[in-house]
Every structure is written in structure tokens, then in C-alpha cells.
Motif scaffolding. Sequence first.
Motif, PDB file in Angstrom:
ATOM      1  N   HIS A 163       0.806  -1.222   0.000  1.00 20.69           N
ATOM      2  CA  HIS A 163       0.000   0.000   0.000  1.00 20.69           C
ATOM      3  C   HIS A 163       0.843   1.278   0.000  1.00 20.69           C
ATOM      4  O   HIS A 163       0.313   2.374  -0.156  1.00 20.69           O
ATOM      5  CB  HIS A 163      -0.947   0.005   1.198  1.00 20.69           C
ATOM      6  N   LYS A 164       2.166   1.146   0.149  1.00 20.24           N
ATOM      7  CA  LYS A 164       3.034   2.321   0.119  1.00 20.24           C
ATOM      8  C   LYS A 164       3.156   2.912  -1.290  1.00 20.24           C
ATOM      9  O   LYS A 164       3.597   4.042  -1.446  1.00 20.24           O
ATOM     10  CB  LYS A 164       4.418   1.972   0.658  1.00 20.24           C
ATOM     11  N   PHE A 165       2.770   2.129  -2.292  1.00 20.00           N
ATOM     12  CA  PHE A 165       2.821   2.598  -3.674  1.00 20.00           C
ATOM     13  C   PHE A 165       1.464   3.145  -4.084  1.00 20.00           C
ATOM     14  O   PHE A 165       0.423   2.598  -3.716  1.00 20.00           O
ATOM     15  CB  PHE A 165       3.189   1.452  -4.628  1.00 20.00           C
ATOM     16  N   ILE A 166       1.475   4.205  -4.872  1.00 24.72           N
ATOM     17  CA  ILE A 166       0.231   4.709  -5.431  1.00 24.72           C
ATOM     18  C   ILE A 166      -0.152   3.845  -6.624  1.00 24.72           C
ATOM     19  O   ILE A 166       0.659   3.086  -7.143  1.00 24.72           O
ATOM     20  CB  ILE A 166       0.344   6.180  -5.887  1.00 24.72           C
ATOM     21  N   CYS A 167      -1.374   3.979  -7.047  1.00 27.68           N
ATOM     22  CA  CYS A 167      -1.836   3.362  -8.281  1.00 27.68           C
ATOM     23  C   CYS A 167      -1.868   4.474  -9.319  1.00 27.68           C
ATOM     24  O   CYS A 167      -2.475   5.520  -9.094  1.00 27.68           O
ATOM     25  CB  CYS A 167      -3.232   2.782  -8.072  1.00 27.68           C
ATOM     26  N   LYS A 168      -1.217   4.258 -10.439  1.00 28.30           N
ATOM     27  CA  LYS A 168      -1.195   5.282 -11.480  1.00 28.30           C
ATOM     28  C   LYS A 168      -1.756   4.688 -12.766  1.00 28.30           C
ATOM     29  O   LYS A 168      -1.234   3.708 -13.285  1.00 28.30           O
ATOM     30  CB  LYS A 168       0.222   5.795 -11.716  1.00 28.30           C
ATOM     31  N   ALA A 169      -2.845   5.287 -13.239  1.00 23.15           N
ATOM     32  CA  ALA A 169      -3.448   4.886 -14.507  1.00 23.15           C
ATOM     33  C   ALA A 169      -2.892   5.806 -15.587  1.00 23.15           C
ATOM     34  O   ALA A 169      -3.068   7.018 -15.523  1.00 23.15           O
ATOM     35  CB  ALA A 169      -4.962   5.001 -14.423  1.00 23.15           C
ATOM     36  N   HIS A 170      -2.204   5.228 -16.553  1.00 27.42           N
ATOM     37  CA  HIS A 170      -1.549   6.000 -17.599  1.00 27.42           C
ATOM     38  C   HIS A 170      -2.470   6.127 -18.806  1.00 27.42           C
ATOM     39  O   HIS A 170      -2.959   5.128 -19.328  1.00 27.42           O
ATOM     40  CB  HIS A 170      -0.240   5.319 -18.033  1.00 27.42           C
ATOM     41  N   GLY A 171      -2.683   7.353 -19.229  1.00 27.88           N
ATOM     42  CA  GLY A 171      -3.510   7.595 -20.399  1.00 27.88           C
ATOM     43  C   GLY A 171      -2.758   8.359 -21.467  1.00 27.88           C
ATOM     44  O   GLY A 171      -1.730   8.980 -21.204  1.00 27.88           O
ATOM     45  N   ASN A 172      -3.273   8.303 -22.674  1.00 24.26           N
ATOM     46  CA  ASN A 172      -2.669   9.047 -23.779  1.00 24.26           C
ATOM     47  C   ASN A 172      -2.861  10.552 -23.615  1.00 24.26           C
ATOM     48  O   ASN A 172      -2.141  11.336 -24.211  1.00 24.26           O
ATOM     49  CB  ASN A 172      -3.250   8.593 -25.115  1.00 24.26           C
ATOM     50  N   ARG A 173      -3.854  10.935 -22.799  1.00 22.60           N
ATOM     51  CA  ARG A 173      -4.144  12.357 -22.611  1.00 22.60           C
ATOM     52  C   ARG A 173      -4.050  12.773 -21.141  1.00 22.60           C
ATOM     53  O   ARG A 173      -4.686  13.721 -20.720  1.00 22.60           O
ATOM     54  CB  ARG A 173      -5.526  12.653 -23.153  1.00 22.60           C
ATOM     55  N   GLY A 174      -3.271  12.054 -20.380  1.00 24.09           N
ATOM     56  CA  GLY A 174      -3.087  12.373 -18.974  1.00 24.09           C
ATOM     57  C   GLY A 174      -3.113  11.133 -18.107  1.00 24.09           C
ATOM     58  O   GLY A 174      -3.493  10.061 -18.554  1.00 24.09           O
ATOM     59  N   ASP A 175      -2.709  11.282 -16.876  1.00 22.74           N
ATOM     60  CA  ASP A 175      -2.674  10.174 -15.920  1.00 22.74           C
ATOM     61  C   ASP A 175      -3.614  10.464 -14.752  1.00 22.74           C
ATOM     62  O   ASP A 175      -3.876  11.613 -14.413  1.00 22.74           O
ATOM     63  CB  ASP A 175      -1.260   9.987 -15.363  1.00 22.74           C
ATOM     64  N   ILE A 176      -4.086   9.394 -14.139  1.00 23.50           N
ATOM     65  CA  ILE A 176      -4.907   9.469 -12.936  1.00 23.50           C
ATOM     66  C   ILE A 176      -4.110   8.788 -11.827  1.00 23.50           C
ATOM     67  O   ILE A 176      -3.655   7.656 -11.998  1.00 23.50           O
ATOM     68  CB  ILE A 176      -6.247   8.730 -13.103  1.00 23.50           C
ATOM     69  N   THR A 177      -3.924   9.476 -10.710  1.00 27.91           N
ATOM     70  CA  THR A 177      -3.232   8.862  -9.582  1.00 27.91           C
ATOM     71  C   THR A 177      -4.226   8.576  -8.462  1.00 27.91           C
ATOM     72  O   THR A 177      -5.110   9.384  -8.182  1.00 27.91           O
ATOM     73  CB  THR A 177      -2.108   9.764  -9.047  1.00 27.91           C
ATOM     74  N   ILE A 178      -4.057   7.403  -7.866  1.00 24.91           N
ATOM     75  CA  ILE A 178      -4.935   6.974  -6.781  1.00 24.91           C
ATOM     76  C   ILE A 178      -4.066   6.655  -5.576  1.00 24.91           C
ATOM     77  O   ILE A 178      -3.150   5.808  -5.662  1.00 24.91           O
ATOM     78  CB  ILE A 178      -5.756   5.737  -7.186  1.00 24.91           C
ATOM     79  N   GLY A 179      -4.334   7.314  -4.488  1.00 25.94           N
ATOM     80  CA  GLY A 179      -3.670   7.035  -3.219  1.00 25.94           C
ATOM     81  C   GLY A 179      -4.637   6.274  -2.325  1.00 25.94           C
ATOM     82  O   GLY A 179      -5.749   5.934  -2.721  1.00 25.94           O
ATOM     83  N   TRP A 180      -4.238   6.054  -1.128  1.00 27.17           N
ATOM     84  CA  TRP A 180      -5.018   5.212  -0.212  1.00 27.17           C
ATOM     85  C   TRP A 180      -5.443   5.983   1.017  1.00 27.17           C
ATOM     86  O   TRP A 180      -4.688   6.776   1.561  1.00 27.17           O
ATOM     87  CB  TRP A 180      -4.204   3.975   0.158  1.00 27.17           C
ATOM     88  N   GLU A 181      -6.666   5.717   1.431  1.00 28.06           N
ATOM     89  CA  GLU A 181      -7.184   6.338   2.654  1.00 28.06           C
ATOM     90  C   GLU A 181      -6.302   5.934   3.821  1.00 28.06           C
ATOM     91  O   GLU A 181      -5.774   4.838   3.873  1.00 28.06           O
ATOM     92  CB  GLU A 181      -8.622   5.859   2.931  1.00 28.06           C
ATOM     93  N   ARG A 182      -6.167   6.846   4.773  1.00 27.75           N
ATOM     94  CA  ARG A 182      -5.332   6.543   5.955  1.00 27.75           C
ATOM     95  C   ARG A 182      -6.177   6.069   7.082  1.00 27.75           C
ATOM     96  O   ARG A 182      -7.298   6.343   7.225  1.00 27.75           O
ATOM     97  CB  ARG A 182      -4.582   7.792   6.373  1.00 27.75           C
TER      98      ARG A 182
END
Length: 81
Positions: free
Chosen positions: A62-81
Motif C-alpha cells: 500500500h506504500k505505492f500509489i496506483c497510477k493509470a496511464h492515459g494518452n491524454r493524462g494520468d490518474i493517480t490513486i492514493g489510499w485512505e489513511r
Amino acid sequence: MWGREMANIFEVQAGYPDYRFNYEETKWYVAEHGIDEFIREIQDAHPSYDIGQISIAWLDDHKFICKAHGNRGDITIGWER
């Protein structure tokens, strides 16, 4: 939490990361439905990003973020604490 309610999760949040999800619920969703379905959920919420791939290191820690890579930008997802 997922499927029909997924749109509620993707509310715009200011700052980094773009979203904060519950780590255990997200891991369960991916285990149950697969990473491709998770990518589709993100893509459906953000069609203009053209998401093509997603990081997977977060599945092991869980120390790593989730990063969705797109051709027109990225979405980053972190985790609730």
C-alpha cells in the motif's frame, strides 16, 4: 462500493493524488473482477484520458500509489489513511 457506485468515488479532489480509495476494498475488487475491469471503471469515469495501462506495484504494498496511464493524462490513486 463498485460498479454503479463507482461514479461516487470519482469525485474531483484537489491536489495529489487525484483520488483516495480504500486499499483493501480496491485490492478485493481487482482480485474479484480483474485488473482490466478496474481499468475500464477508471476509463469510464474519465473517457477523455484514454487510459491504456495501470501500475501494479500497489497490489503488493500500500506504500505505492496506483497510477493509470492515459494518452491524454494520468490518474493517480492514493489510499485512505
